[in-house]
Design a protein around this motif. Structure first.
Motif, mmCIF file in Angstrom:
data_model
loop_
_atom_site.group_PDB
_atom_site.id
_atom_site.type_symbol
_atom_site.label_atom_id
_atom_site.label_comp_id
_atom_site.label_asym_id
_atom_site.label_seq_id
_atom_site.Cartn_x
_atom_site.Cartn_y
_atom_site.Cartn_z
ATOM 1 N N LYS A 86 -21.101 5.154 -5.884
ATOM 2 C CA LYS A 86 -20.111 5.518 -6.916
ATOM 3 C C LYS A 86 -20.279 4.661 -8.173
ATOM 4 C CE LYS A 86 -15.999 2.723 -5.803
ATOM 5 N NZ LYS A 86 -16.053 1.788 -6.906
ATOM 6 N N ASP A 87 -20.612 3.392 -7.981
ATOM 7 C CA ASP A 87 -20.684 2.504 -9.151
ATOM 8 C C ASP A 87 -21.903 2.810 -10.029
ATOM 9 O OD1 ASP A 87 -18.368 1.372 -8.257
ATOM 10 O OD2 ASP A 87 -19.297 -0.447 -7.450
ATOM 11 N N LYS B 118 -19.657 -6.873 -13.071
ATOM 12 C CA LYS B 118 -19.568 -6.232 -11.752
ATOM 13 C C LYS B 118 -20.488 -5.003 -11.678
ATOM 14 C CE LYS B 118 -18.304 -4.915 -7.749
ATOM 15 N NZ LYS B 118 -18.734 -5.579 -6.536
ATOM 16 N N SER C 93 -10.278 -4.368 -8.498
ATOM 17 C CA SER C 93 -10.999 -3.097 -8.365
ATOM 18 C C SER C 93 -12.122 -3.048 -9.392
ATOM 19 C CB SER C 93 -10.057 -1.920 -8.629
ATOM 20 O OG SER C 93 -8.981 -1.942 -7.729
ATOM 21 N N LYS D 70 -0.655 3.039 7.076
ATOM 22 C CA LYS D 70 -1.348 1.743 7.090
ATOM 23 C C LYS D 70 -0.338 0.599 7.215
ATOM 24 C CE LYS D 70 -5.676 2.814 4.797
ATOM 25 N NZ LYS D 70 -6.545 2.657 3.633
ATOM 26 N N LEU E 163 -17.346 -9.264 -2.799
ATOM 27 C CA LEU E 163 -17.566 -9.421 -1.354
ATOM 28 C C LEU E 163 -18.428 -8.297 -0.786
ATOM 29 C CD1 LEU E 163 -15.720 -7.197 0.340
ATOM 30 C CD2 LEU E 163 -13.907 -8.785 -0.149
ATOM 31 N N ASP F 295 0.861 -1.185 0.000
ATOM 32 C CA ASP F 295 0.000 0.000 0.000
ATOM 33 C C ASP F 295 0.894 1.231 0.000
ATOM 34 O OD1 ASP F 295 -3.250 0.341 0.918
ATOM 35 O OD2 ASP F 295 -1.991 2.136 0.981
HETATM 36 N N1 LIG Z 1 -15.329 -2.217 -0.211
HETATM 37 C C1 LIG Z 1 -16.084 -3.127 -0.791
HETATM 38 O O1 LIG Z 1 -17.023 -3.663 -0.190
HETATM 39 C C2 LIG Z 1 -15.833 -3.544 -2.218
HETATM 40 C C3 LIG Z 1 -16.452 -4.690 -2.714
HETATM 41 C C4 LIG Z 1 -16.205 -5.066 -4.036
HETATM 42 C C5 LIG Z 1 -15.367 -4.299 -4.830
HETATM 43 N N2 LIG Z 1 -14.801 -3.174 -4.322
HETATM 44 C C6 LIG Z 1 -13.910 -2.404 -5.189
HETATM 45 O O2 LIG Z 1 -12.572 -2.719 -4.828
HETATM 46 C C7 LIG Z 1 -11.733 -1.565 -4.938
HETATM 47 C C8 LIG Z 1 -11.079 -1.262 -3.598
HETATM 48 O O3 LIG Z 1 -12.094 -0.968 -2.673
HETATM 49 P P1 LIG Z 1 -11.781 -0.803 -1.107
HETATM 50 O O4 LIG Z 1 -13.078 -0.514 -0.454
HETATM 51 O O5 LIG Z 1 -10.972 -1.944 -0.641
HETATM 52 O O6 LIG Z 1 -10.875 0.521 -1.146
HETATM 53 P P2 LIG Z 1 -10.127 1.244 0.051
HETATM 54 O O7 LIG Z 1 -10.184 2.681 -0.246
HETATM 55 O O8 LIG Z 1 -10.654 0.719 1.355
HETATM 56 O O9 LIG Z 1 -8.613 0.735 -0.077
HETATM 57 C C9 LIG Z 1 -7.799 0.984 -1.154
HETATM 58 C C10 LIG Z 1 -6.346 1.023 -0.716
HETATM 59 O O10 LIG Z 1 -5.514 1.214 -1.858
HETATM 60 C C11 LIG Z 1 -4.409 2.038 -1.481
HETATM 61 N N3 LIG Z 1 -3.786 2.587 -2.680
HETATM 62 C C12 LIG Z 1 -4.176 3.656 -3.443
HETATM 63 N N4 LIG Z 1 -3.343 3.811 -4.491
HETATM 64 C C13 LIG Z 1 -2.411 2.830 -4.400
HETATM 65 C C14 LIG Z 1 -1.308 2.459 -5.197
HETATM 66 N N5 LIG Z 1 -0.983 3.109 -6.324
HETATM 67 N N6 LIG Z 1 -0.559 1.407 -4.796
HETATM 68 C C15 LIG Z 1 -0.851 0.723 -3.672
HETATM 69 N N7 LIG Z 1 -1.902 1.023 -2.885
HETATM 70 C C16 LIG Z 1 -2.679 2.068 -3.246
HETATM 71 C C17 LIG Z 1 -5.022 3.044 -0.542
HETATM 72 O O11 LIG Z 1 -4.050 3.629 0.293
HETATM 73 C C18 LIG Z 1 -6.015 2.163 0.236
HETATM 74 O O12 LIG Z 1 -5.437 1.627 1.403
HETATM 75 C C19 LIG Z 1 -12.631 -0.451 -5.460
HETATM 76 O O13 LIG Z 1 -12.566 -0.433 -6.861
HETATM 77 C C20 LIG Z 1 -14.021 -0.904 -5.020
HETATM 78 O O14 LIG Z 1 -15.029 -0.380 -5.845
HETATM 79 C C21 LIG Z 1 -15.003 -2.786 -3.041
#
Ligand SMILES: NC(=O)c1ccc[n+]([C@@H]2O[C@H](COP(=O)([O-])OP(=O)(O)OC[C@H]3O[C@@H](n4cnc5c(N)ncnc54)[C@H](O)[C@@H]3O)[C@@H](O)[C@H]2O)c1
Length: 407
Positions: free
Chosen positions: A251-252, A191, A115, A35, A140, A30
């Motif tokens: 957002k989606d 998705k 993502s 973090k 998830l 990350d």
């Molecule tokens: N949260 C959910 O329930 C969920 C479920 C399905 C899909 N998604 C999708 O999954 C993706 C991530 O969601 P999330 O909720 O886990 O996001 P989040 O914001 O909780 O976590 C993302 C992490 O990525 C890190 N990050 C940003 N740029 C980076 C880089 N260049 N290199 C390394 N780390 C980097 C950030 O610091 C952060 O810790 C999104 O596209 C979201 O739409 C989320």
């Protein structure tokens, strides 16, 4: 296997932990150094039931770093970085940056995008780095993320390179879940279409809830129960409330509408879903005003701050939107949440009893512990915006989607 997980938020951290639990060595990357420091100290910054246990047992197989070069030798890199919307459109810069960084660190690693990205993203990035990229969208649910990762209803893998797709499929073999292999574009759209459909179910039942409120004898929970008994409809996501929040649906749905618009397609149903959702908090405010009158100086207790139960995720929380609207109307707010104990600008109480004697208690999140409470008997007014309170035990509670005639 040696695996890399990029982006340690709700998706990445759960994915990395579950994969470590299955015996893989996982390099967890990350860009947020704070973090990484927390994780090195065993400090999980997300609340997800069951995560701490698996994390504690498997930390030994996980490396936490912001240094991409440590992923060298990984067979697969799962991209789990954010894809926020900016002015209604998806921002793909985090995905692009992380894919470029993985590519610079090790060109041999299979790249799988977890993502949520608009169709065409994997193909566009494949072209940029002159290498196939696969899609492996994540489905998830926060609050149920461990089970959903261990045992998902389906695994979708999109791509052009059969060997790489097979490698991704192998990682998830332990789940025993059905696998759908397809093009990148189909995987990416599956998705979005899934999230938009689920959001639509929520807005649909919320409109039925509005109707129930003016029909003597009607209760949206029973209507939803009866609808859900038909397997073509299904019972999930038919819970009326103050609308969907969280880091995904808002957002989606917006990103899908904007993407389609760019292609000349008008997504009328998804647009209406968003519109109905926007009106929910105003509807809730009207209900509260009907019960307590002018909100100026009134004391209101809000139960639940996160966007849903079993998580500490506050992103796009309808509860926070409600608090802001109530404050703007002059109400004095006190809040209680099972896991969030501090929040700038909101007075949070540690125990429910501290909300005794307030003008109104508002249930804004569906935590199980809100089903019954002595607080509801002692409060002047109680409003359940999430259909969680057991109305047989607490008939004095006014619930969303239930007929409430004139007093
Ligand atoms: N949260 C959910 O329930 C969920 C479920 C399905 C899909 N998604 C999708 O999954 C993706 C991530 O969601 P999330 O909720 O886990 O996001 P989040 O914001 O909780 O976590 C993302 C992490 O990525 C890190 N990050 C940003 N740029 C980076 C880089 N260049 N290199 C390394 N780390 C980097 C950030 O610091 C952060 O810790 C999104 O596209 C979201 O739409 C989320």
């Amino acid at each position: 296997m040696k695996i890399a997980v990029i982006g340690l938020g709700f998706v990445g951290l759960v994915t990395a932990t579950v994969l470590a639990g299955k015996g893989n060595s996982v390099t967890c990357i990350d860009t947020d150094e704070r973090k990484i420091e927390k994780l090195k100290n065993g400090d999980l910054y997300i609340y997800e039931p069951g995560l701490d246990d698996i994390f504690e047992k498997n930390r030994g197989r996980m490396i936490f770093t912001s240094d991409y070069s440590l992923l060298k030798g990984s067979e697969i890199a799962f991209i789990c970085v954010p894809t926020p919307t900016v002015n209604g459109k998806i921002n793909l810069s985090y995905v692009r940056d992380s894919v470029f960084s993985v590519n610079s660190a090790d060109r041999k690693a299979t790249v799988a995008i977890k993502s949520t990205v608009v169709p065409g993203t994997a193909s566009w990035l494949s072209f940029q780095i002159r290498k196939d990229i696969s899609s492996n969208p994540e489905f998830l649910r926060e609050g149920n993320a461990i089970e959903d990762t261990l045992c998902p209803e389906r695994i979708v893998i999109g791509g052009k390179n059969a060997e790489e797709m097979e490698k991704i499929s192998k990682v998830w073999e332990f789940t025993g879940s059905p696998v759908l292999k397809t093009t990148n574009e189909n995987a990416e759209l599956i998705k979005y279409a899934s999230n938009a459909f689920l959001a639509t179910k929520i807005s649909f039942i919320n409109e039925i809830a509005n109707l129930c409120e003016i029909i003597p004898g009607a209760d949206v929970a029973t209507v939803a129960q009866g609808m859900g008994m038909d397997h073509r409809i299904g019972k999930d996501f038919l819970r009326a409330g103050i609308g969907f929040g969280g880091s995904c649906f808002p957002k989606d749905t917006m990103a899908l509408v904007a993407y389609a618009e760019e292609k000349g397609i008008d997504m009328r149903i998804v647009k209406s879903t968003i519109e109905v959702n926007k009106a929910r908090v105003k509807h809730a405010i009207r209900m509260i005003e009907e019960e307590v009158g002018d909100l100026r100086g009134k004391s209101i207790c809000i139960l639940g701050l996160s966007f849903k139960d079993n998580t500490n995720d506050l992103r796009e929380s309808k509860s926070l939107e409600l608090i802001n609207e109530l404050k703007a109307k002059g109400a004095k707010i006190r809040a209680y949440d099972p896991v969030i104990k501090e929040l700038d600008g909101v007075e949070i109480v540690k125990r429910l009893e501290e909300c005794d004697g307030m003008d109104c208690v508002v249930v804004a999140s569906e935590w199980k512990e809100f089903e019954t409470s002595p607080l509801y008997e002692r409060a002047k007014k109680v409003i359940d915006l999430k259909k969680v309170v057991n109305l047989r035990v607490h008939p004095n509670v006014r619930a969303i989607g239930v007929y409430r005639g004139k007093d």
